[in-house]
Design a protein around this motif. Sequence first.
Motif, short mmCIF file in Angstrom:
data_model
loop_
_atom_site.label_atom_id
_atom_site.label_comp_id
_atom_site.label_asym_id
_atom_site.label_seq_id
_atom_site.Cartn_x
_atom_site.Cartn_y
_atom_site.Cartn_z
N VAL A 133 20.31 37.44 38.00
CA VAL A 133 21.62 37.89 37.53
C VAL A 133 21.47 38.61 36.19
N ALA A 134 20.67 38.05 35.29
CA ALA A 134 20.49 38.65 33.96
C ALA A 134 19.92 40.06 34.06
N LYS A 135 19.01 40.28 34.98
CA LYS A 135 18.43 41.63 35.15
C LYS A 135 19.51 42.63 35.55
N LYS A 136 20.36 42.23 36.48
CA LYS A 136 21.43 43.13 36.93
C LYS A 136 22.43 43.40 35.81
N VAL A 137 22.78 42.36 35.07
CA VAL A 137 23.74 42.52 33.97
C VAL A 137 23.15 43.42 32.89
N ARG A 138 21.86 43.23 32.57
CA ARG A 138 21.23 44.04 31.53
C ARG A 138 21.20 45.52 31.92
N GLN A 139 21.02 45.79 33.19
CA GLN A 139 21.01 47.20 33.65
C GLN A 139 22.37 47.85 33.40
N ALA A 140 23.44 47.08 33.63
CA ALA A 140 24.78 47.64 33.46
C ALA A 140 25.27 47.59 32.02
N LEU A 141 24.83 46.56 31.29
CA LEU A 141 25.26 46.37 29.89
C LEU A 141 24.02 46.23 29.02
N PRO A 142 23.33 47.33 28.74
CA PRO A 142 22.03 47.25 28.05
C PRO A 142 22.09 46.67 26.65
N LEU A 199 10.92 40.21 28.47
CA LEU A 199 11.29 41.07 27.34
C LEU A 199 12.33 42.11 27.75
N ALA A 200 12.35 42.49 29.04
CA ALA A 200 13.25 43.54 29.51
C ALA A 200 14.70 43.07 29.60
N TYR A 201 14.93 41.75 29.66
CA TYR A 201 16.31 41.30 29.89
C TYR A 201 16.69 40.02 29.14
N VAL A 202 15.81 39.49 28.28
CA VAL A 202 16.12 38.30 27.48
C VAL A 202 15.78 38.59 26.02
N ASP A 203 16.71 38.25 25.12
CA ASP A 203 16.49 38.48 23.69
C ASP A 203 15.91 37.27 22.98
N GLU A 204 16.38 36.09 23.33
CA GLU A 204 15.91 34.86 22.68
C GLU A 204 15.81 33.76 23.74
N VAL A 205 14.83 32.87 23.55
CA VAL A 205 14.65 31.72 24.43
C VAL A 205 14.81 30.44 23.62
#
Length: 391
Positions: free
Chosen positions: A106-115, A139-145
């Motif tokens: 889900v995060a990958k899809k959201v990041r594509q639409a809302l970079p 790194l492509a779709y998560v800022d902090e863990v």
Amino acid sequence: MSVKPLKIAVIAGEVSGDLLGADLIAALKVRHGGAIELVGVGGDALERQGLRPLFDFSELSVMGLTQVLSRLPRFIRLIGLTAKAIIAARPDMLLIVDSPDFTHRVAKKVRQALPDLPVVDYVCPSVWAWKEYRAKAMLAYVDEVLAVLPFEPQVMRDLGGPPTHFVGHRLSTNEKLLETRAARAGKRPKRLDEAKTILLLPGSRGAEIAALLPIFGQTMREFVERNGSTRFLLPTVSRQEARVRQMIADWDLKPEVLMGEEAKWRAFAEADAAIAASGTVILELALATVPVVSTYKTDWLVTMLSHRIKTWTGALPNLIADYPFVPEFLNDYVRPGNLLRMAERLAADTLQQRAMLEGFDLVWQRLQTEQPSGVEGSRVVLDLLARRGRL
């Protein structure tokens, strides 16, 4: 001066993630001081924080690759539905909690639409055990863990993953667990010939229960044959109560089926030892100082791919202590003879029990943080939102 309201998208796929997410949201409300609106997927705990889930998250509680594959069309639809709803909501942040097979997609899809949307992953994926390349891919779709295990920040640095912060584990500050731990501190160790109380914890997923409960039942019968009168307690979750009761309906010797958190912690306080499905409950038992035997049955596909698994243990207490003191029985070795003999030794004042309690003490020490995990996590989240101009 009024505080800007926040809209947070949150996705939790299992009960443990639901509790973690709710703790973090509750801490965020206090630290932020303004209104927080939630959108996404979660369970009872997140609902109490104001979430209206997009669907029943129990649909995501599957076990093993074969189950995921069998439900793949539905999974794909739910991934698309969730991502579409979050994109439409235009939140200030996306919080994904554990369950990486679902939440990361889900995060990958959201990041594509809302970079530009900040994304925080609560519970580091087990990159130290399986598919190390996932760390760098995040790194492509998560800022902090936000990590719940103390060794994970270093692992993520070594593998080139996103910035990772050890925030502690919610269990180490859980009020009921602390009460249980205190109650057990005054408990007298039993002799080998004294009657025992044994916990049976076959898991919270249907497939786990189907695989383990029949073996636990045989273990129970053989334990009584060898040791005489024994009390067996089986705490379970509401959504699995009917399944459990149906499975034990024709047993000549039945465990006491217990419902609810109060009953579970009471059982933890009374138990001399536990036989449990591998997972978060093993850590719960360790922190509550209940000696435990860990069991796990993988499906056939995972068994075929076992050579790719890098970790040396599946028991969280062993990983945290960095040595194997919780015994584990996997697949064909999940046999009544193995389980009952180990439970016999752990339920009494033996060298095995003393060694395990020493390991529990080390795990407790290593999980301590200055603040509760939700509070530590809320600080990281608000720092990220401030850097991104979302506050």
